[in-house]
Design an enzyme around this catalytic site. Sequence first.
Site, PDB file in Angstrom:
ATOM      1  N   ASP A 128       0.841  -1.072  -0.119  1.00  0.00           N
ATOM      2  CA  ASP A 128       0.146   0.049   0.037  1.00  0.00           C
ATOM      3  C   ASP A 128       0.803   1.217  -0.092  1.00  0.00           C
ATOM      4  OD1 ASP A 128      -2.751   1.312   0.562  1.00  0.00           O
ATOM      5  OD2 ASP A 128      -1.587   2.087   1.814  1.00  0.00           O
TER       6      ASP A 128
ATOM      7  N   TYR B 286       3.404   9.913   0.676  1.00  0.00           N
ATOM      8  CA  TYR B 286       4.190   9.173   1.584  1.00  0.00           C
ATOM      9  C   TYR B 286       5.865   9.501   1.331  1.00  0.00           C
ATOM     10  CZ  TYR B 286       0.157   6.613   2.966  1.00  0.00           C
ATOM     11  OH  TYR B 286      -1.146   6.011   3.178  1.00  0.00           O
TER      12      TYR B 286
ATOM     13  N   LYS C  28      -2.180   6.322  -4.124  1.00  0.00           N
ATOM     14  CA  LYS C  28      -3.291   7.092  -4.110  1.00  0.00           C
ATOM     15  C   LYS C  28      -3.394   8.467  -4.505  1.00  0.00           C
ATOM     16  CE  LYS C  28      -3.592   4.728   0.461  1.00  0.00           C
ATOM     17  NZ  LYS C  28      -2.289   4.597   0.926  1.00  0.00           N
TER      18      LYS C  28
HETATM   19  P1  NDP Z   1      -0.185   0.815  11.859  1.00  0.00           P
HETATM   20  O1  NDP Z   1      -1.249   0.694  12.592  1.00  0.00           O
HETATM   21  O2  NDP Z   1       0.090  -0.071  10.685  1.00  0.00           O
HETATM   22  O3  NDP Z   1       1.127   0.545  12.984  1.00  0.00           O
HETATM   23  C1  NDP Z   1       2.458   0.966  12.754  1.00  0.00           C
HETATM   24  C2  NDP Z   1       3.258   1.075  13.849  1.00  0.00           C
HETATM   25  O4  NDP Z   1       3.317  -0.179  14.379  1.00  0.00           O
HETATM   26  C3  NDP Z   1       4.562   1.464  13.500  1.00  0.00           C
HETATM   27  O5  NDP Z   1       5.292   2.187  14.542  1.00  0.00           O
HETATM   28  C4  NDP Z   1       5.471  -0.100  13.558  1.00  0.00           C
HETATM   29  O6  NDP Z   1       6.806   0.047  13.968  1.00  0.00           O
HETATM   30  C5  NDP Z   1       4.413  -0.821  14.588  1.00  0.00           C
HETATM   31  N1  NDP Z   1       4.208  -2.272  14.528  1.00  0.00           N
HETATM   32  C6  NDP Z   1       4.379  -2.718  13.292  1.00  0.00           C
HETATM   33  N2  NDP Z   1       4.196  -4.251  13.646  1.00  0.00           N
HETATM   34  C7  NDP Z   1       4.220  -4.210  14.824  1.00  0.00           C
HETATM   35  C8  NDP Z   1       4.021  -5.394  15.710  1.00  0.00           C
HETATM   36  N3  NDP Z   1       4.177  -6.596  15.414  1.00  0.00           N
HETATM   37  N4  NDP Z   1       4.227  -5.233  17.068  1.00  0.00           N
HETATM   38  C9  NDP Z   1       4.293  -4.148  17.635  1.00  0.00           C
HETATM   39  N5  NDP Z   1       4.498  -3.022  16.712  1.00  0.00           N
HETATM   40  C10 NDP Z   1       4.217  -3.305  15.360  1.00  0.00           C
HETATM   41  O7  NDP Z   1      -0.184   2.158  11.312  1.00  0.00           O
HETATM   42  P2  NDP Z   1      -0.249   3.213  10.032  1.00  0.00           P
HETATM   43  O8  NDP Z   1      -0.647   4.376  10.516  1.00  0.00           O
HETATM   44  O9  NDP Z   1       1.369   3.220   9.430  1.00  0.00           O
HETATM   45  O10 NDP Z   1      -1.203   2.276   9.059  1.00  0.00           O
HETATM   46  C11 NDP Z   1      -0.686   1.445   8.338  1.00  0.00           C
HETATM   47  C12 NDP Z   1      -0.796   1.832   6.546  1.00  0.00           C
HETATM   48  O11 NDP Z   1      -2.084   2.180   6.340  1.00  0.00           O
HETATM   49  C13 NDP Z   1       0.177   2.895   6.585  1.00  0.00           C
HETATM   50  O12 NDP Z   1       1.373   2.691   6.410  1.00  0.00           O
HETATM   51  C14 NDP Z   1      -0.474   3.322   5.067  1.00  0.00           C
HETATM   52  O13 NDP Z   1       0.007   2.381   4.109  1.00  0.00           O
HETATM   53  C15 NDP Z   1      -1.997   3.253   5.290  1.00  0.00           C
HETATM   54  N6  NDP Z   1      -2.655   4.419   5.876  1.00  0.00           N
HETATM   55  C16 NDP Z   1      -3.571   5.148   5.019  1.00  0.00           C
HETATM   56  C17 NDP Z   1      -4.060   6.191   5.342  1.00  0.00           C
HETATM   57  C18 NDP Z   1      -5.127   6.911   4.307  1.00  0.00           C
HETATM   58  O14 NDP Z   1      -5.449   8.149   4.618  1.00  0.00           O
HETATM   59  N7  NDP Z   1      -5.756   6.205   3.452  1.00  0.00           N
HETATM   60  C19 NDP Z   1      -3.912   6.843   6.635  1.00  0.00           C
HETATM   61  C20 NDP Z   1      -2.871   6.117   7.460  1.00  0.00           C
HETATM   62  C21 NDP Z   1      -2.235   5.028   7.205  1.00  0.00           C
HETATM   63  P3  NDP Z   1       7.941  -0.428  13.072  1.00  0.00           P
HETATM   64  O15 NDP Z   1       7.851  -0.037  11.712  1.00  0.00           O
HETATM   65  O16 NDP Z   1       9.032   0.402  13.732  1.00  0.00           O
HETATM   66  O17 NDP Z   1       8.089  -1.920  13.026  1.00  0.00           O
END
Ligand code: NDP
Length: 311
Positions: A46, A51, A76
């Site tokens: 995604d 980004y 997007k």
């Molecule tokens: P998430 O809910 O996916 O959380 C990401 C966070 O959780 C990061 O800090 C990551 O750390 C941590 N994490 C990942 N896996 C684990 C795990 N197994 N255990 C503990 N912590 C974990 O957040 P996002 O807000 O990034 O949402 C996901 C995706 O959705 C985005 O990346 C984007 O692609 C999409 N999105 C779309 C939006 C829209 O407006 N359409 C808005 C927001 C998001 P680390 O990376 O350090 O492992």
Amino acid sequence: MSVPTEFKLNNGMTIPAVGLGTWKAQPGEVRNAVAHALKAGYRHIDCAVMYGNQNEVAQGIEDSGVKREDIFITSKLWSTYHDRVEEDLDKTLKQLNTSYLDLYLIHWPVRLVPDDKGTPIPLKEDGSRATDWDWDQSKTWAQMEDMLAKGKVKAIGVSNCGIPILEHLKKSWKTVPAVNQVEIHPYNPSHELKEWCDKEGIILEAYSPLGSTGSPLGKDEQVAKIAEKHNVAPATVLISYCVNKGIVVLPKSVTPARIESNLQVIKLSDDELAVFDKLAAQGKQMRINSPSWMCDFGFSDWYGPGNKDAP
Ligand code: NDP
């Protein structure tokens, strides 16, 4: 019964149930994360031009050795391009080094008036966001349909759309959106929206399924309890919550071990799902992405803490 690994879109395409999120995945990190994810078995990424890391995503795809046609790539349209959809799409195709997208979404159902410098979030003279409330979103959707007809994208959809905006689009859409990508997790389950989208054949995609960075969800008592029962990480339970409900889920990680474990989806019982379904109504309702510069897009839960536009 096992949990699905993919879902069917309303145009007959299949979409992998779990995709790698790339928001806030920093330059220098996202290339390795994408390559690692694809080698670990992900087939869905995604992305978004907003980004600022799509070039690196493309490098990660190349490093992985996985063929383009075997990967489901979503990107997007950014808000300053609602009147120039093809221009923004072409930029994305170039950045991602591909001739087509599997899915193209309108990132936010609001147009921002561009400035001369190409600022992603332009401001008016008074410092407020340059939102164009008069812009009819149907005009953006019609251009998305053109992109589909031209074959530059295989499916089109929306993001951050509540029911009122979908009702408005519905009056003139020729193509029903394949997906609506919104914030979904047990603290923001969006039951009503899910019901509406189910009826229209629109698949929901869960963004911020773990509650994004610094989330309280991983420490939630119920999440921890059910995770312990299944002997999995809390993140696995949160990801599984979405997939068990027929929702595509997009966890973001740049950490190799987490990237791998986030691909694991377990079967949750109806009782376990019901526990999560009720948490928001029990006082835990929380939207993580409630940017003050946005607006009420038809979400009853939209106004989060610090939202200066809240009534
Ligand atoms: P998430 O809910 O996916 O959380 C990401 C966070 O959780 C990061 O800090 C990551 O750390 C941590 N994490 C990942 N896996 C684990 C795990 N197994 N255990 C503990 N912590 C974990 O957040 P996002 O807000 O990034 O949402 C996901 C995706 O959705 C985005 O990346 C984007 O692609 C999409 N999105 C779309 C939006 C829209 O407006 N359409 C808005 C927001 C998001 P680390 O990376 O350090 O492992």
